[in-house]
Scaffold this motif. Structure first.
Motif, PDB file in Angstrom:
ATOM      1  N   MET A 186     -10.758  -4.696  16.339  1.00  0.00           N
ATOM      2  CA  MET A 186      -9.743  -4.334  15.355  1.00  0.00           C
ATOM      3  C   MET A 186     -10.161  -4.795  13.962  1.00  0.00           C
ATOM      4  O   MET A 186     -10.054  -4.035  12.990  1.00  0.00           O
ATOM      5  N   ALA A 187     -10.654  -6.024  13.866  1.00  0.00           N
ATOM      6  CA  ALA A 187     -11.092  -6.549  12.577  1.00  0.00           C
ATOM      7  C   ALA A 187     -12.261  -5.736  12.028  1.00  0.00           C
ATOM      8  O   ALA A 187     -12.317  -5.434  10.824  1.00  0.00           O
ATOM      9  N   GLY A 188     -13.196  -5.364  12.897  1.00  0.00           N
ATOM     10  CA  GLY A 188     -14.328  -4.551  12.464  1.00  0.00           C
ATOM     11  C   GLY A 188     -13.881  -3.204  11.927  1.00  0.00           C
ATOM     12  O   GLY A 188     -14.366  -2.746  10.879  1.00  0.00           O
ATOM     13  N   ALA A 189     -12.948  -2.572  12.617  1.00  0.00           N
ATOM     14  CA  ALA A 189     -12.441  -1.273  12.155  1.00  0.00           C
ATOM     15  C   ALA A 189     -11.714  -1.423  10.820  1.00  0.00           C
ATOM     16  O   ALA A 189     -11.882  -0.595   9.913  1.00  0.00           O
ATOM     17  N   ALA A 190     -10.920  -2.475  10.696  1.00  0.00           N
ATOM     18  CA  ALA A 190     -10.196  -2.694   9.445  1.00  0.00           C
ATOM     19  C   ALA A 190     -11.172  -2.929   8.291  1.00  0.00           C
ATOM     20  O   ALA A 190     -10.956  -2.423   7.180  1.00  0.00           O
ATOM     21  N   LEU A 191     -12.245  -3.655   8.547  1.00  0.00           N
ATOM     22  CA  LEU A 191     -13.248  -3.871   7.498  1.00  0.00           C
ATOM     23  C   LEU A 191     -13.936  -2.574   7.102  1.00  0.00           C
ATOM     24  O   LEU A 191     -14.223  -2.351   5.922  1.00  0.00           O
ATOM     25  N   LEU A 192     -14.215  -1.729   8.073  1.00  0.00           N
ATOM     26  CA  LEU A 192     -14.848  -0.444   7.762  1.00  0.00           C
ATOM     27  C   LEU A 192     -13.952   0.450   6.901  1.00  0.00           C
ATOM     28  O   LEU A 192     -14.442   1.231   6.092  1.00  0.00           O
TER      29      LEU A 192
ATOM     30  N   LYS B 289     -11.498  -0.691   4.793  1.00  0.00           N
ATOM     31  CA  LYS B 289     -10.833  -1.405   3.706  1.00  0.00           C
ATOM     32  C   LYS B 289     -10.926  -0.675   2.373  1.00  0.00           C
ATOM     33  O   LYS B 289     -10.051  -0.805   1.538  1.00  0.00           O
ATOM     34  N   GLY B 290     -11.970   0.115   2.169  1.00  0.00           N
ATOM     35  CA  GLY B 290     -12.106   0.869   0.929  1.00  0.00           C
ATOM     36  C   GLY B 290     -11.106   2.010   0.793  1.00  0.00           C
ATOM     37  O   GLY B 290     -10.930   2.558  -0.285  1.00  0.00           O
ATOM     38  N   PHE B 291     -10.429   2.367   1.875  1.00  0.00           N
ATOM     39  CA  PHE B 291      -9.454   3.456   1.859  1.00  0.00           C
ATOM     40  C   PHE B 291      -8.031   2.960   1.635  1.00  0.00           C
ATOM     41  O   PHE B 291      -7.094   3.735   1.690  1.00  0.00           O
ATOM     42  N   GLY B 292      -7.874   1.668   1.443  1.00  0.00           N
ATOM     43  CA  GLY B 292      -6.545   1.093   1.224  1.00  0.00           C
ATOM     44  C   GLY B 292      -6.064   0.325   2.444  1.00  0.00           C
ATOM     45  O   GLY B 292      -6.564   0.494   3.555  1.00  0.00           O
ATOM     46  N   ILE B 293      -5.077  -0.516   2.218  1.00  0.00           N
ATOM     47  CA  ILE B 293      -4.573  -1.404   3.271  1.00  0.00           C
ATOM     48  C   ILE B 293      -3.927  -0.613   4.409  1.00  0.00           C
ATOM     49  O   ILE B 293      -4.069  -0.979   5.581  1.00  0.00           O
ATOM     50  N   ALA B 294      -3.220   0.468   4.085  1.00  0.00           N
ATOM     51  CA  ALA B 294      -2.551   1.244   5.136  1.00  0.00           C
ATOM     52  C   ALA B 294      -3.578   1.878   6.073  1.00  0.00           C
ATOM     53  O   ALA B 294      -3.409   1.849   7.306  1.00  0.00           O
ATOM     54  N   ALA B 295      -4.646   2.431   5.518  1.00  0.00           N
ATOM     55  CA  ALA B 295      -5.689   3.048   6.350  1.00  0.00           C
ATOM     56  C   ALA B 295      -6.420   2.001   7.180  1.00  0.00           C
ATOM     57  O   ALA B 295      -6.706   2.224   8.360  1.00  0.00           O
ATOM     58  N   ALA B 296      -6.701   0.848   6.579  1.00  0.00           N
ATOM     59  CA  ALA B 296      -7.380  -0.225   7.307  1.00  0.00           C
ATOM     60  C   ALA B 296      -6.510  -0.729   8.452  1.00  0.00           C
ATOM     61  O   ALA B 296      -6.995  -0.945   9.569  1.00  0.00           O
ATOM     62  N   LEU B 297      -5.221  -0.895   8.182  1.00  0.00           N
ATOM     63  CA  LEU B 297      -4.299  -1.354   9.222  1.00  0.00           C
ATOM     64  C   LEU B 297      -4.170  -0.324  10.336  1.00  0.00           C
ATOM     65  O   LEU B 297      -4.231  -0.669  11.524  1.00  0.00           O
TER      66      LEU B 297
ATOM     67  N   ALA C  35      -6.337   2.011  11.212  1.00  0.00           N
ATOM     68  CA  ALA C  35      -7.594   2.067  11.970  1.00  0.00           C
ATOM     69  C   ALA C  35      -7.709   0.872  12.903  1.00  0.00           C
ATOM     70  O   ALA C  35      -8.093   1.009  14.070  1.00  0.00           O
ATOM     71  N   GLY C  36      -7.381  -0.303  12.401  1.00  0.00           N
ATOM     72  CA  GLY C  36      -7.459  -1.505  13.228  1.00  0.00           C
ATOM     73  C   GLY C  36      -6.525  -1.441  14.423  1.00  0.00           C
ATOM     74  O   GLY C  36      -6.914  -1.762  15.549  1.00  0.00           O
ATOM     75  N   LEU C  37      -5.296  -1.028  14.196  1.00  0.00           N
ATOM     76  CA  LEU C  37      -4.329  -0.927  15.298  1.00  0.00           C
ATOM     77  C   LEU C  37      -4.755   0.120  16.321  1.00  0.00           C
ATOM     78  O   LEU C  37      -4.614  -0.093  17.529  1.00  0.00           O
ATOM     79  N   ALA C  38      -5.273   1.231  15.836  1.00  0.00           N
ATOM     80  CA  ALA C  38      -5.718   2.287  16.756  1.00  0.00           C
ATOM     81  C   ALA C  38      -6.874   1.791  17.618  1.00  0.00           C
ATOM     82  O   ALA C  38      -6.890   2.006  18.838  1.00  0.00           O
ATOM     83  N   VAL C  39      -7.836   1.117  17.010  1.00  0.00           N
ATOM     84  CA  VAL C  39      -8.977   0.597  17.769  1.00  0.00           C
ATOM     85  C   VAL C  39      -8.515  -0.455  18.770  1.00  0.00           C
ATOM     86  O   VAL C  39      -8.964  -0.475  19.917  1.00  0.00           O
TER      87      VAL C  39
END
Length: 115
Positions: A67-73, A75-83, A85-89
């Motif tokens: 989840m952390a790895g996906a959120a880091l990937l 992060k450039g798309f904004g906090i909502a996208a990072a969150l 992606a992380g939750l989905a992973v």
């Protein structure tokens, strides 16, 4: 209650000197303590004696790392996208692990398949 008291003490002692990193360290320390408390309760009431702390937390910790790895990937798309992606992973990793024979949530046997 004990964990809440410890985080307050750690926050007051670590934040003035270390700022956000002190708060993060306090949270990690109390999360580990909380996991130990949960593990004790699970072993006492739910898990068979042969299960260890590692067996109880390997899936949530592993999924959290993905989840952390996906959120880091993302992060450039904004906090909502990072969150998102992380939750989905996290969800995909947990669901995938449930289908592995002999592997289930909290060390319980996973789905063995029909047949």
């Amino acid at each position: 209650l004990v964990t809440a008291a410890i985080i307050v003490v750690l926050d007051f002692s670590l934040i003035p000197g270390f700022g956000v990193r002190g708060a993060a360290a306090a949270m990690v320390a109390t999360t580990i303590l909380w996991l130990a408390q949960i593990h004790w309760l699970l072993r006492r009431h739910l898990l068979a004696p042969e299960h260890s702390l590692a067996a109880a937390i390997d899936l949530p910790v592993g999924a959290g790392l993905f989840m952390a790895g996906a959120a880091l990937l993302f992060k450039g798309f904004g906090i909502a996208a990072a969150l998102a992606a992380g939750l989905a992973v996290y969800a995909v990793v947990v669901m995938a692990a449930e289908g592995v024979p002999g592997r289930g949530w909290l060390g319980r046997p996973g789905k063995q398949g029909k047949g």
